[in-house]
Design an enzyme around this catalytic site. Structure first.
Site, PDB file in Angstrom:
ATOM      1  N   GLY A  10       0.833  -1.214   0.000  1.00 54.60           N
ATOM      2  CA  GLY A  10       0.000   0.000   0.000  1.00 54.60           C
ATOM      3  C   GLY A  10       0.857   1.250   0.000  1.00 54.60           C
ATOM      4  O   GLY A  10       0.479   2.283   0.549  1.00 54.60           O
ATOM      5  N   GLY A  13      -0.581   4.599  -1.184  1.00 57.19           N
ATOM      6  CA  GLY A  13      -1.850   5.020  -0.555  1.00 57.19           C
ATOM      7  C   GLY A  13      -1.725   6.241   0.343  1.00 57.19           C
ATOM      8  O   GLY A  13      -0.643   6.774   0.588  1.00 57.19           O
ATOM      9  N   ASP A  14      -2.882   6.623   0.855  1.00 60.61           N
ATOM     10  CA  ASP A  14      -3.012   7.836   1.638  1.00 60.61           C
ATOM     11  C   ASP A  14      -2.331   7.761   3.014  1.00 60.61           C
ATOM     12  O   ASP A  14      -1.689   8.708   3.451  1.00 60.61           O
ATOM     13  CB  ASP A  14      -4.516   8.082   1.836  1.00 60.61           C
ATOM     14  CG  ASP A  14      -4.794   9.549   1.948  1.00 60.61           C
ATOM     15  OD1 ASP A  14      -4.281  10.313   1.090  1.00 60.61           O
ATOM     16  OD2 ASP A  14      -5.483   9.938   2.905  1.00 60.61           O
ATOM     17  N   ASP A 179      -3.123   0.473  16.990  1.00 60.36           N
ATOM     18  CA  ASP A 179      -4.239   1.331  17.339  1.00 60.36           C
ATOM     19  C   ASP A 179      -3.553   2.665  17.590  1.00 60.36           C
ATOM     20  O   ASP A 179      -2.838   2.816  18.576  1.00 60.36           O
ATOM     21  CB  ASP A 179      -4.931   0.825  18.615  1.00 60.36           C
ATOM     22  CG  ASP A 179      -6.134   1.679  18.960  1.00 60.36           C
ATOM     23  OD1 ASP A 179      -5.974   2.918  19.018  1.00 60.36           O
ATOM     24  OD2 ASP A 179      -7.232   1.129  19.172  1.00 60.36           O
ATOM     25  N   HIS A 180      -3.720   3.614  16.687  1.00 54.25           N
ATOM     26  CA  HIS A 180      -2.824   4.773  16.762  1.00 54.25           C
ATOM     27  C   HIS A 180      -3.029   5.591  18.040  1.00 54.25           C
ATOM     28  O   HIS A 180      -2.165   6.355  18.430  1.00 54.25           O
ATOM     29  CB  HIS A 180      -2.909   5.642  15.498  1.00 54.25           C
ATOM     30  CG  HIS A 180      -4.088   6.555  15.422  1.00 54.25           C
ATOM     31  ND1 HIS A 180      -5.312   6.145  14.983  1.00 54.25           N
ATOM     32  CD2 HIS A 180      -4.236   7.868  15.740  1.00 54.25           C
ATOM     33  CE1 HIS A 180      -6.152   7.168  15.030  1.00 54.25           C
ATOM     34  NE2 HIS A 180      -5.524   8.229  15.478  1.00 54.25           N
ATOM     35  N   HIS A 242     -10.214   2.581  19.831  1.00 57.47           N
ATOM     36  CA  HIS A 242      -9.497   3.685  20.491  1.00 57.47           C
ATOM     37  C   HIS A 242     -10.002   3.948  21.911  1.00 57.47           C
ATOM     38  O   HIS A 242      -9.229   4.128  22.842  1.00 57.47           O
ATOM     39  CB  HIS A 242      -9.638   4.977  19.688  1.00 57.47           C
ATOM     40  CG  HIS A 242      -9.197   4.866  18.257  1.00 57.47           C
ATOM     41  ND1 HIS A 242      -8.139   4.096  17.865  1.00 57.47           N
ATOM     42  CD2 HIS A 242      -9.670   5.442  17.116  1.00 57.47           C
ATOM     43  CE1 HIS A 242      -7.973   4.211  16.559  1.00 57.47           C
ATOM     44  NE2 HIS A 242      -8.888   5.009  16.076  1.00 57.47           N
TER      45      HIS A 242
HETATM   46  C1  BG6 Z   1      -9.539   6.897  12.982  1.00 57.12           C
HETATM   47  C2  BG6 Z   1     -10.981   6.891  12.576  1.00 57.12           C
HETATM   48  O1  BG6 Z   1      -9.157   5.645  13.483  1.00 57.12           O
HETATM   49  O2  BG6 Z   1      -9.331   7.893  13.987  1.00 57.12           O
HETATM   50  C3  BG6 Z   1     -11.403   8.265  12.083  1.00 57.12           C
HETATM   51  O3  BG6 Z   1     -11.177   5.928  11.560  1.00 57.12           O
HETATM   52  C4  BG6 Z   1     -11.074   9.323  13.097  1.00 57.12           C
HETATM   53  O4  BG6 Z   1     -12.794   8.292  11.785  1.00 57.12           O
HETATM   54  C5  BG6 Z   1      -9.635   9.205  13.571  1.00 57.12           C
HETATM   55  O5  BG6 Z   1     -11.289  10.587  12.496  1.00 57.12           O
HETATM   56  C6  BG6 Z   1      -9.363  10.149  14.726  1.00 57.12           C
HETATM   57  O6  BG6 Z   1      -8.014  10.150  15.057  1.00 57.12           O
HETATM   58  P1  BG6 Z   1      -7.334  11.366  15.792  1.00 57.12           P
HETATM   59  O7  BG6 Z   1      -5.935  10.933  16.030  1.00 57.12           O
HETATM   60  O8  BG6 Z   1      -7.439  12.550  14.856  1.00 57.12           O
HETATM   61  O9  BG6 Z   1      -8.121  11.626  17.043  1.00 57.12           O
END
Ligand code: BG6
Length: 488
Positions: A10, A13-14, A179-180, A242
């Site tokens: 990928g 990709g974005d 999971d960022h 999250h």
């Molecule tokens: C992503 C979601 O995982 O997290 C998005 O798919 C959301 O819909 C985003 O906008 C929010 O992330 P952050 O870091 O901007 O709070």
């Protein structure tokens, strides 16, 4: 750090453009990449090494927090990049990839340690993982790791199916589920806050804490993601992953030595102690909302149903608020209120720990106006940890006034989430990645909610864009004598 070949599916990709290349570049500048490091980008587009590097360079210029870096360094960084065209279904392309990977390993004289980063839709995870295994890419002498992004499944069953298939090619210890939110510096600081501060440890329980509030509000709407979002909603997009991860990170009793397996074991214990909901009872603990037209920071925005690509009678949730209870000796009786929504008044992501009111703690002399102590861990709009305490109001004799203390003044150049996560994956440190047990338990908790939404057992409240969501979300706290902090 061990030499590594970073194989990126990928690459055109974005996510790669916005997050992965800038993160790799920042790590490079900070000398946090392995000495011998090569990156092989893969995609369907007919790019060459040269056009790939041009794209990577552009992404650094647009998105890196180190934009102004010297061209010589940028050029040195770009030398690590190679590109290969790959059709996910074509066996031959994996053979070609294997040759390229081996060639790079020989050129750099490094061990075959391979990190496979799947920056592609989840529908491709299984196929790619199987091809990596079959082609021999995954059976080298060094280590192999698989990095994948949410969503991990659509519900409990599909998540289990996906995991079972992935586990045929990669062991659990080799899978790094991003999971960022776990990469956000303030979420990571939660661990240190408890671990290194006996003063915090001592009060991290139901004797002193009245409630916990976790908010992830956004001003954006569905954006160009209708095809995905209208089938997913806030519950799957934000809550299952999250928000529950933030809950786990807040509620764990951090072990004194935070080895990955210990932290993850503690997180699992939190999820196991989370009181389950029965489908029929969901409506009393969960508020479901969908944005209507309104205005955000003075700009008019449309109703969710008028957004391009949304089904005309969609019942999809763009807002969820919930009250959860953890049934263990630390948290019994402390409500955890969680909410997330799109098209809210402002972007705010924070965890608020509200301590029991002074009056309830000690009987007599404390003035009734004394505000509760708060500990706030804020990720957005600012990254900070703040403590609210009471002091004497010198202007009004006999009164108290709350003051807010910034606990990390001057500390503001934080790495981005993807930098920490990529660095940890390269190191083999899985502490801030989601273990399968957590993912499975999160889906298991959310499953009755999904079903209750599906069967319309929970009312769908419209809320005006640019607000804090439906009034029912306020009532959820008000019935317990609380309110959401910092809604203004
Ligand atoms: C992503 C979601 O995982 O997290 C998005 O798919 C959301 O819909 C985003 O906008 C929010 O992330 P952050 O870091 O901007 O709070």
């Amino acid at each position: 750090m061990e030499p590594t070949t970073f194989v990126l599916f990928g690459a055109t990709g974005d996510l790669a453009k916005r997050k992965i290349y800038p993160a790799l570049f920042n790590l490079f500048i900070d000398k946090k990449l392995p000495q011998s490091f090569s990156i092989i980008g893969l995609g369907r587009r007919e790019w060459t090494d040269a056009s790939f590097r041009t794209n990577v360079e552009q992404s650094i210029r647009d998105f890196s927090r180190r934009k102004g870096t010297d061209a010589v360094l940028v050029n040195e960084f770009l030398q690590a990049f190679r590109y290969s065209v790959l059709d996910i279904d074509r066996k031959e392309d994996y053979q070609k990839l294997l040759l390229l990977v081996e060639q790079r390993e020989q050129e750099l004289r490094v061990a075959p340690n391979r990190l496979f980063y799947l920056s592609v839709g989840p529908e491709y995870f299984e196929k790619i993982a199987a091809h990596i295994q079959e082609s021999g890419l995954g059976s080298a002498q060094g280590w192999k790791r698989l990095v994948i992004e949410k969503p991990f499944g659509h519900d409990l069953q599909s998540a289990r199916d996906l995991n079972e298939k992935l586990s045929k090619s990669f062991a659990e210890e080799e899978i790094y589920r991003i999971d960022h939110y776990l990469g956000k510096p303030m979420v990571q600081r939660l661990e240190a806050l408890q671990q290194t501060n006996p003063v915090i440890q001592a009060i991290w329980n139901n004797r002193y804490i009245a409630n916990v509030q976790i908010t992830a509000n956004e001003t954006v709407g569905v954006e160009e993601r209708a095809g995905y979002y209208d089938h997913v909603g806030a519950i799957r997009d934000m809550f299952q992953n999250h928000l529950l991860q933030m809950l786990m990170m807040t509620a764990i009793q951090v072990p004194s030595k935070s080895a990955a397996d210990k932290v993850r074991f503690k997180k699992k214990q939190v999820m196991e102690a989370l009181e389950p909901l029965q489908k029929q009872d969901v409506a009393s603990s969960i508020i479901r909302g969908q944005y209507a037209a309104g205005s955000i920071q003075g700009k008019p925005v449309v109703d969710y149903l008028a957004e391009p690509g949304i089904a005309p009678a969609s019942m999809n949730d763009t807002f969820v608020a919930a009250k959860l209870q953890i049934d263990n000796s630390f948290w019994r009786g402390v409500p955890f209120y969680i909410r997330t929504g799109k098209r809210m008044k402002e972007k705010s992501t924070r965890i608020v720990i509200e301590f029991s009111e002074p009056l309830k703690q000690s009987s007599s002399t404390v003035n009734e106006q004394a505000a509760p102590n708060l500990l706030v861990i804020e990720m957005s709009p600012n990254e900070k940890i703040m403590l609210q305490i009471n002091t004497k109001d010198t202007e009004n004799k006999g009164e108290f006034k709350p003051i807010q203390i910034d606990l990390n003044p001057g500390d503001h150049d934080f790495p981005e989430a993807y930098e920490s996560l990529i660095q940890d994956a390269l190191h083999g440190d899985a502490t801030f990645f989601a273990h399968w047990d957590e993912v499975e338990l999160s889906w298991a908790w959310v499953q009755p909610v999904l079903e209750a939404f599906e069967e319309n057992l929970v009312p769908l409240h419209k809320y005006a864009s640019g607000t804090y969501g439906p009034a029912e979300a306020d009532a959820l706290l008000a019935q317990d004598g609380f309110h959401w902090w910092f809604d203004s």
